[in-house]
Design a protein around this motif. Structure first.
Motif, short mmCIF file in Angstrom:
data_model
loop_
_atom_site.label_atom_id
_atom_site.label_comp_id
_atom_site.label_asym_id
_atom_site.label_seq_id
_atom_site.Cartn_x
_atom_site.Cartn_y
_atom_site.Cartn_z
N PHE A 33 34.94 -17.54 77.60
CA PHE A 33 33.58 -17.94 77.21
C PHE A 33 33.55 -18.40 75.76
CE2 PHE A 33 29.51 -16.78 75.26
CZ PHE A 33 28.66 -17.60 75.98
N THR A 34 34.22 -17.66 74.89
CA THR A 34 34.25 -18.01 73.47
C THR A 34 34.96 -19.34 73.26
OG1 THR A 34 34.23 -15.68 72.85
CG2 THR A 34 34.99 -17.23 71.19
N ALA A 35 36.04 -19.56 73.98
CA ALA A 35 36.77 -20.82 73.84
C ALA A 35 35.91 -22.00 74.27
CB ALA A 35 38.05 -20.77 74.66
N ILE A 36 35.18 -21.86 75.36
CA ILE A 36 34.31 -22.94 75.83
C ILE A 36 33.18 -23.19 74.83
CG2 ILE A 36 32.64 -23.59 77.62
CD1 ILE A 36 34.52 -22.09 79.62
N LYS A 37 32.58 -22.10 74.35
CA LYS A 37 31.50 -22.23 73.36
C LYS A 37 32.03 -22.87 72.07
CE LYS A 37 29.87 -18.65 71.12
NZ LYS A 37 29.23 -17.40 70.74
N SER A 38 33.21 -22.48 71.65
CA SER A 38 33.80 -23.04 70.43
C SER A 38 34.14 -24.52 70.62
CB SER A 38 35.04 -22.26 70.03
OG SER A 38 34.69 -20.95 69.67
N PHE A 39 34.58 -24.88 71.81
CA PHE A 39 34.85 -26.29 72.08
C PHE A 39 33.56 -27.09 71.97
CE2 PHE A 39 35.40 -29.90 75.00
CZ PHE A 39 36.48 -30.51 74.38
N TRP A 40 32.47 -26.53 72.46
CA TRP A 40 31.17 -27.19 72.36
C TRP A 40 30.77 -27.35 70.89
CZ3 TRP A 40 28.12 -30.27 74.80
CH2 TRP A 40 26.80 -30.40 74.41
N TYR A 41 30.98 -26.29 70.10
CA TYR A 41 30.68 -26.37 68.66
C TYR A 41 31.56 -27.41 67.98
CZ TYR A 41 27.88 -22.08 68.80
OH TYR A 41 26.92 -21.14 69.05
N TRP A 42 32.81 -27.53 68.42
CA TRP A 42 33.71 -28.52 67.86
C TRP A 42 33.20 -29.94 68.13
CZ3 TRP A 42 37.14 -31.97 70.43
CH2 TRP A 42 38.01 -32.64 69.57
N LEU A 51 34.23 -19.04 62.68
CA LEU A 51 33.68 -17.69 62.67
C LEU A 51 33.40 -17.20 64.09
CD1 LEU A 51 32.60 -15.27 61.09
CD2 LEU A 51 30.40 -16.43 60.96
N ASP A 52 32.77 -18.01 64.90
CA ASP A 52 32.47 -17.61 66.27
C ASP A 52 33.74 -17.41 67.10
OD1 ASP A 52 29.79 -17.57 65.79
OD2 ASP A 52 29.35 -19.48 66.76
N LEU A 53 34.71 -18.26 66.90
CA LEU A 53 35.97 -18.13 67.62
C LEU A 53 36.69 -16.84 67.21
CD1 LEU A 53 37.89 -19.36 69.68
CD2 LEU A 53 38.93 -20.67 67.83
N ALA A 54 36.72 -16.56 65.93
CA ALA A 54 37.37 -15.34 65.45
C ALA A 54 36.65 -14.09 65.97
CB ALA A 54 37.41 -15.32 63.93
N GLN A 55 35.33 -14.11 66.00
CA GLN A 55 34.58 -12.96 66.51
C GLN A 55 34.83 -12.76 68.00
OE1 GLN A 55 30.63 -14.05 65.23
NE2 GLN A 55 30.77 -12.76 63.39
N GLY A 56 34.90 -13.84 68.76
CA GLY A 56 35.17 -13.74 70.19
C GLY A 56 36.57 -13.21 70.47
N ILE A 57 37.54 -13.69 69.69
CA ILE A 57 38.91 -13.21 69.86
C ILE A 57 38.99 -11.73 69.51
CG2 ILE A 57 41.26 -13.38 68.95
CD1 ILE A 57 40.76 -16.41 68.68
N ALA A 58 38.31 -11.32 68.44
CA ALA A 58 38.33 -9.91 68.04
C ALA A 58 37.71 -9.03 69.12
CB ALA A 58 37.58 -9.73 66.72
N LEU A 59 36.59 -9.45 69.67
CA LEU A 59 35.95 -8.67 70.73
C LEU A 59 36.83 -8.59 71.97
CD1 LEU A 59 33.49 -7.08 71.66
CD2 LEU A 59 32.47 -9.24 72.41
N SER A 60 37.46 -9.71 72.31
CA SER A 60 38.36 -9.73 73.45
C SER A 60 39.53 -8.77 73.23
CB SER A 60 38.88 -11.15 73.65
OG SER A 60 39.84 -11.19 74.66
N LEU A 61 40.08 -8.77 72.02
CA LEU A 61 41.18 -7.86 71.71
C LEU A 61 40.74 -6.40 71.80
CD1 LEU A 61 43.14 -9.51 68.78
CD2 LEU A 61 44.08 -8.71 70.93
#
Length: 117
Positions: A33-42, A51-61
């Motif tokens: 979900f974070t990757a798709i959202k980040s792609f949209w932001y890109w 920031l959003d990508l890093a937060q999503g990766i951290a939560l996933s981890l």
């Protein structure tokens, strides 16, 4: 009595395995979900993408680490425990580095916003 203990052990093992799989599934879902959202932001060229990508990766981890901690409940051998310990250590280091990145990205975004005002 022995059969009751075996039954409870089997029940605990199955519950832990199901919960472990669910936690890992949540982690993967959050990451996708974070990757798709980040792609949209890109595509929109939004400054908050890192920031959003890093937060999503951290939560996933965090979810993936939770599944590894839960998995330690059913470990039977020291070798398996050692492997799980190394996995948890590596994920903890990654989480720490990502949180450090998040702090720096938040500061950079705050400075950019101040410069715009």
């Amino acid at each position: 009595m022995h059969s009751m203990i075996k039954l409870l052990e089997l029940l605990l093992t199955n519950v832990v395995e199901i919960c472990t799989i669910l936690l890992e599934l949540f982690g993967v879902a959050i990451l996708v979900f974070t990757a798709i959202k980040s792609f949209w932001y890109w595509i929109k060229q939004d400054a908050r993408i890192r920031l959003d990508l890093a937060q999503g990766i951290a939560l996933s981890l965090e979810f993936k680490m939770g599944s590894e901690v839960l998995r330690t409940v059913i470990v039977r051998e020291w070798g398996e425990l050692g492997i799980l310990g190394v996995i948890i250590l590596l994920r903890s280091i990654l989480t720490f580095l990502i949180h450090w990145e998040i702090k720096h990205e938040e500061k950079a975004l705050a400075l950019d916003k101040e410069e715009e005002d």
